[in-house]
Design an enzyme around this catalytic site. Sequence first.
Site, PDB file in Angstrom:
ATOM      1  N   ASP A  68     -23.832  -6.544   2.939  1.00  0.00           N
ATOM      2  CA  ASP A  68     -22.764  -6.632   1.951  1.00  0.00           C
ATOM      3  C   ASP A  68     -22.891  -5.484   0.946  1.00  0.00           C
ATOM      4  OD1 ASP A  68     -22.105  -9.487  -0.214  1.00  0.00           O
ATOM      5  OD2 ASP A  68     -21.397  -7.448  -0.129  1.00  0.00           O
ATOM      6  N   TYR A 108     -28.792  -6.025  -5.793  1.00  0.00           N
ATOM      7  CA  TYR A 108     -27.970  -7.179  -5.460  1.00  0.00           C
ATOM      8  C   TYR A 108     -28.811  -7.762  -3.965  1.00  0.00           C
ATOM      9  CZ  TYR A 108     -25.395 -10.388  -2.407  1.00  0.00           C
ATOM     10  OH  TYR A 108     -25.190 -11.363  -2.012  1.00  0.00           O
ATOM     11  N   ARG A 157     -12.992 -13.195   3.655  1.00  0.00           N
ATOM     12  CA  ARG A 157     -14.059 -13.584   2.933  1.00  0.00           C
ATOM     13  C   ARG A 157     -13.909 -14.836   1.946  1.00  0.00           C
ATOM     14  NH1 ARG A 157     -18.669 -14.555   3.459  1.00  0.00           N
ATOM     15  NH2 ARG A 157     -19.656 -13.396   1.759  1.00  0.00           N
ATOM     16  N   HIS A 185     -21.274  -5.392  -1.504  1.00  0.00           N
ATOM     17  CA  HIS A 185     -20.901  -5.773  -2.845  1.00  0.00           C
ATOM     18  C   HIS A 185     -20.157  -4.807  -3.902  1.00  0.00           C
ATOM     19  CE1 HIS A 185     -22.447  -8.920  -5.554  1.00  0.00           C
ATOM     20  NE2 HIS A 185     -22.147  -9.777  -4.633  1.00  0.00           N
ATOM     21  N   HIS A 199     -29.024 -15.222   4.969  1.00  0.00           N
ATOM     22  CA  HIS A 199     -29.453 -14.012   3.955  1.00  0.00           C
ATOM     23  C   HIS A 199     -30.831 -13.671   4.224  1.00  0.00           C
ATOM     24  CE1 HIS A 199     -26.085 -14.728   0.958  1.00  0.00           C
ATOM     25  NE2 HIS A 199     -25.681 -14.591   2.030  1.00  0.00           N
ATOM     26  N   GLU A 206     -14.156 -12.375  -1.142  1.00  0.00           N
ATOM     27  CA  GLU A 206     -14.648 -13.467  -1.860  1.00  0.00           C
ATOM     28  C   GLU A 206     -14.024 -13.395  -3.016  1.00  0.00           C
ATOM     29  OE1 GLU A 206     -18.962 -11.930  -3.211  1.00  0.00           O
ATOM     30  OE2 GLU A 206     -19.050 -12.114  -1.222  1.00  0.00           O
ATOM     31  N   ASP A 243     -23.718 -20.601  -4.703  1.00  0.00           N
ATOM     32  CA  ASP A 243     -22.759 -20.974  -5.927  1.00  0.00           C
ATOM     33  C   ASP A 243     -21.461 -21.431  -5.367  1.00  0.00           C
ATOM     34  OD1 ASP A 243     -20.940 -18.179  -6.192  1.00  0.00           O
ATOM     35  OD2 ASP A 243     -23.014 -17.870  -5.616  1.00  0.00           O
ATOM     36  N   GLU A 297     -20.763 -18.060   6.170  1.00  0.00           N
ATOM     37  CA  GLU A 297     -21.842 -17.670   5.592  1.00  0.00           C
ATOM     38  C   GLU A 297     -22.529 -19.094   5.127  1.00  0.00           C
ATOM     39  OE1 GLU A 297     -23.411 -15.288   1.357  1.00  0.00           O
ATOM     40  OE2 GLU A 297     -21.249 -15.877   1.759  1.00  0.00           O
ATOM     41  N   ASN A 329     -18.982 -18.982 -10.660  1.00  0.00           N
ATOM     42  CA  ASN A 329     -20.444 -18.815 -11.018  1.00  0.00           C
ATOM     43  C   ASN A 329     -20.203 -17.877 -12.404  1.00  0.00           C
ATOM     44  OD1 ASN A 329     -23.091 -18.687 -10.806  1.00  0.00           O
ATOM     45  ND2 ASN A 329     -23.183 -17.187  -9.164  1.00  0.00           N
ATOM     46  N   GLU A 375     -19.385  -5.574   4.239  1.00  0.00           N
ATOM     47  CA  GLU A 375     -18.647  -6.520   3.249  1.00  0.00           C
ATOM     48  C   GLU A 375     -18.401  -6.033   2.109  1.00  0.00           C
ATOM     49  OE1 GLU A 375     -19.544 -10.482   1.100  1.00  0.00           O
ATOM     50  OE2 GLU A 375     -20.824 -10.189   2.955  1.00  0.00           O
ATOM     51  N   TRP A 434     -21.124  -4.606 -10.057  1.00  0.00           N
ATOM     52  CA  TRP A 434     -22.499  -5.246  -9.459  1.00  0.00           C
ATOM     53  C   TRP A 434     -22.166  -5.655  -8.079  1.00  0.00           C
ATOM     54  CZ3 TRP A 434     -23.339 -10.239  -8.285  1.00  0.00           C
ATOM     55  CH2 TRP A 434     -25.105 -10.540  -8.275  1.00  0.00           C
ATOM     56  N   ARG A 462     -27.637 -11.697   7.962  1.00  0.00           N
ATOM     57  CA  ARG A 462     -27.135 -10.413   7.039  1.00  0.00           C
ATOM     58  C   ARG A 462     -28.631  -9.855   6.454  1.00  0.00           C
ATOM     59  NH1 ARG A 462     -24.675 -11.423   0.836  1.00  0.00           N
ATOM     60  NH2 ARG A 462     -27.038 -11.535   0.251  1.00  0.00           N
ATOM     61  N   HIS A 521     -16.906 -17.255   2.477  1.00  0.00           N
ATOM     62  CA  HIS A 521     -17.854 -17.184   1.722  1.00  0.00           C
ATOM     63  C   HIS A 521     -18.794 -18.412   1.465  1.00  0.00           C
ATOM     64  CE1 HIS A 521     -18.998 -15.786  -3.096  1.00  0.00           C
ATOM     65  NE2 HIS A 521     -19.822 -15.225  -2.127  1.00  0.00           N
TER      66      HIS A 521
HETATM   67  C1  CS2 Z   1     -22.348 -12.592  -2.524  1.00  0.00           C
HETATM   68  C2  CS2 Z   1     -22.520 -13.639  -3.182  1.00  0.00           C
HETATM   69  O1  CS2 Z   1     -22.880 -14.242  -0.579  1.00  0.00           O
HETATM   70  C3  CS2 Z   1     -22.084 -13.085  -0.872  1.00  0.00           C
HETATM   71  O2  CS2 Z   1     -21.590 -12.566   0.032  1.00  0.00           O
HETATM   72  O3  CS2 Z   1     -21.445 -11.640  -2.541  1.00  0.00           O
HETATM   73  O4  CS2 Z   1     -23.690 -14.129  -3.374  1.00  0.00           O
HETATM   74  C4  CS2 Z   1     -21.875 -13.368  -4.565  1.00  0.00           C
HETATM   75  O5  CS2 Z   1     -22.666 -12.264  -5.189  1.00  0.00           O
HETATM   76  C5  CS2 Z   1     -22.067 -14.629  -5.639  1.00  0.00           C
HETATM   77  O6  CS2 Z   1     -21.288 -15.435  -5.048  1.00  0.00           O
HETATM   78  C6  CS2 Z   1     -21.689 -14.361  -7.086  1.00  0.00           C
HETATM   79  O7  CS2 Z   1     -21.390 -15.664  -7.704  1.00  0.00           O
HETATM   80 MG    MG Z   2     -20.558 -10.797  -0.659  1.00  0.00          MG
END
Ligand code: CS2
Ligand code: MG
Length: 412
Positions: free
Chosen positions: A220, A159, A293, A222, A122, A272, A326, A349, A37, A246, A412, A147, A322
């Site tokens: 998450d 996020y 992950r 993140h 999500h 991830e 994407d 996920e 991504n 996460e 991020w 989640r 993951h």
């Molecule tokens: C995230 C992702 O799904 C998740 O757990 O961390 O959406 C992540 O932000 C994206 O894969 C980034 O490309």
């Molecule tokens: Mg994640």
Amino acid sequence: MNIESADVIVTSPNRNFVTLKITTSDGVYGLGDATLNGRELAVVAYLRDHVVPLLIGRDASRIEDTWQFLYRSAYWRRGPVTMAAVAAVDMALWDIKGKAAGMPVYQLLGGASRTGLLAYGHASGKELPEVFDSIRDHHEQGYRAIRVQTGVPGLKSIYGIASNATFEANSGVRYDHEPAQRGGLPNEEDWDTRSYLRHVPTVFEAVRNEFGPELPLLHDGHHRMTPIQAAQLGKSLEPYDLFWLEDCTPAENQEALRLVRQHTTTPLAIGEIFNSIWDYQLIIREQLVDYVRSAVTHAGGITHLKKIMEYASIYQIKSGFHGPTDISPVGLAAQLHLGMAIHNFGIQEYMKHGEKTDRVFQQSFTFEDGYLHPGEKPGLGVDLDVDEAGTYPYVRAYLPYNRLADGTVHDW
Ligand code: CS2
Ligand code: MG
């Protein structure tokens, strides 16, 4: 069954995807996901200019040998671009081997260890009522694990929260959250960890009060907290019995997890953005994480992620692959096959792709009553309509980034 051709197909129905299509002298072809991504074209070039010439004429049945050849002969090892390219070749060769054997790939990986794969979706919202609605919506969609991502008072965007911008920018398909923004430069978002740490526990308290103690809830972080802040959050979430927290802290420094583990029993999921078994070596050996992950697409394919899971199984660490949008339908299918076969499966996920994407990729997996199944078609069970794919040209898209109140760039 030698490799006769290998094509790199770039398409952008609801978002950008990179797919490798390997065709053998017998006319059997396999697909592999190489989507990274926000940096998609780097993998396209790595594949087209460097890997494809190496594949032509090779025996398609020698998956492990091809993996080792691509990994070692490159001299420069690991990293997201290399491992996504190696992953795409690996997935395509497993797809071919399954088709040649007339079996779904999970049968080649040792057969089914379960009847289905528990999935999580999500749910998100800026405020509590939106979060509650989103959880109910996911329940209605059949999810049995959810989640929860929430807005934070004082922060404009964060996020995991679907915003109108992402909605309109992504051709009107309601994605819960599609972070990569098309046709521009990266969005700058604001972040403040202390307001987040104060707010998130209150949201999980409200969610538990509203939905009860049973529902598996995930969150998450993140990559945004320092180790001690992650320890603080893990501890303050303990009363709400999370399935996992996460990416609680950036894990390049694997030892950082020791401090988190020292202070909280909230289960931890990480990986991830990891691309190889070496990224997990210490945190698995020291039992500092509970869920792996990684995605097949970013961790060297089925062959390598299977090895990571075998290493993790020694420490009773489970999978939590993951699966956001994407990860293409090909990458998702590959994970479902691996998830069916390994013993130490935990959860998968599952963010649903959009209609246009479903027209480009014909999929045979099922999602019923909260469980995914890869299906029984030979190979990975996914096909790609090259003509349809050709109608959606690539559009550069960047992930956002964060700045703190004092202007400092932040994870991020
Ligand atoms: C995230 C992702 O799904 C998740 O757990 O961390 O959406 C992540 O932000 C994206 O894969 C980034 O490309
Ligand atoms: Mg994640």
